[in-house]
Write a protein that holds these residues in place. Sequence first.
Motif, PDB file in Angstrom:
ATOM      1  N   LYS A  39      -0.267  -8.028  -4.762  1.00 61.06           N
ATOM      2  CA  LYS A  39       0.251  -7.052  -3.794  1.00 61.06           C
ATOM      3  C   LYS A  39       1.711  -7.297  -3.453  1.00 61.06           C
ATOM      4  O   LYS A  39       2.417  -6.374  -3.024  1.00 61.06           O
ATOM      5  CB  LYS A  39      -0.595  -7.072  -2.526  1.00 61.06           C
ATOM      6  N   ASN A  42       4.762  -5.555  -5.853  1.00 60.65           N
ATOM      7  CA  ASN A  42       5.364  -4.250  -5.548  1.00 60.65           C
ATOM      8  C   ASN A  42       6.619  -4.376  -4.692  1.00 60.65           C
ATOM      9  O   ASN A  42       7.538  -3.551  -4.798  1.00 60.65           O
ATOM     10  CB  ASN A  42       4.347  -3.355  -4.834  1.00 60.65           C
ATOM     11  N   ASN A  96       0.385  -0.350  -0.887  1.00 67.15           N
ATOM     12  CA  ASN A  96       0.131  -1.084  -2.118  1.00 67.15           C
ATOM     13  C   ASN A  96      -0.339  -0.093  -3.175  1.00 67.15           C
ATOM     14  O   ASN A  96      -1.303   0.647  -2.958  1.00 67.15           O
ATOM     15  CB  ASN A  96      -0.934  -2.164  -1.868  1.00 67.15           C
ATOM     16  N   VAL A 145      -5.925   0.019  -3.150  1.00 66.34           N
ATOM     17  CA  VAL A 145      -4.683   0.162  -3.912  1.00 66.34           C
ATOM     18  C   VAL A 145      -4.583   1.615  -4.364  1.00 66.34           C
ATOM     19  O   VAL A 145      -5.453   2.096  -5.096  1.00 66.34           O
ATOM     20  CB  VAL A 145      -4.650  -0.780  -5.129  1.00 66.34           C
TER      21      VAL A 145
END
Length: 243
Positions: A39, A42, A96, A145
């Motif tokens: 995560k 990103n 995310n 996600v």
Amino acid sequence: MKLILKRIHTYFYRYSVAFFFILCWPVLYLLGKKPEYYKYINIFRRAIAFISSACSGIFYRATFEEPIDWSRTYVICPNHTSNLDVSAISIHLHNNHCFMGKAELLDNYILGFFFKTIDITVNRESKMSSFRAFKIAAEKLKDNVSVIIFPEATIPDVYPPALHSFKNGPFRLAIEMKVPIIPVTSLDTWKVLWDTGLEYGSRPGICDIFVHKPIETAHLTLNDADALRDEVHAIIKQKLQQK
């Protein structure tokens, strides 16, 4: 002469991306070793996209039809006209997320890292690969996600680009998982850099995207997938015609 300068700009932009990616590589390498750290990747992708673009005089501006609740999970469907679309979306989508893209991107030194960690690859020629990719996408959605899928499945090979028909996959996925779908219109990234930029070059400029309000799918069934696909296509097409 103008085309030569635009091609030089393209290479400057590409090398800027490579430079900042290499600068971040030690941390990205460590984050990529453990899925529980994915995560955070990103955050670095967003930073690399912003800084490398800014160094090249390229900036991104997003307009939202309404405020988005980023605590929710979405299937996000943008049209696709430029490699810059990924940067524009990465910078302005504040949750995310992961991208779904063609398997050939695994061979790219920079993009390959992301597709070997947080993103999803699919071989368009293989039904089994497509099945596996959407199964992984469903698992990502379960893990909160958001999944970004370009429903045209490719950048149109005509210039100026025209909106192509959409594949059904993203819309079936959203309905199956009962998550909202967000249409995103990339308005003019192609004017700054079309496709990879290698043919017509690129230039400094501002790239605009329009983030439409989410479309709820909880009340839909798989029989509604075609209608949802056509609705999203019409929304994006109408916005492009207003530009």
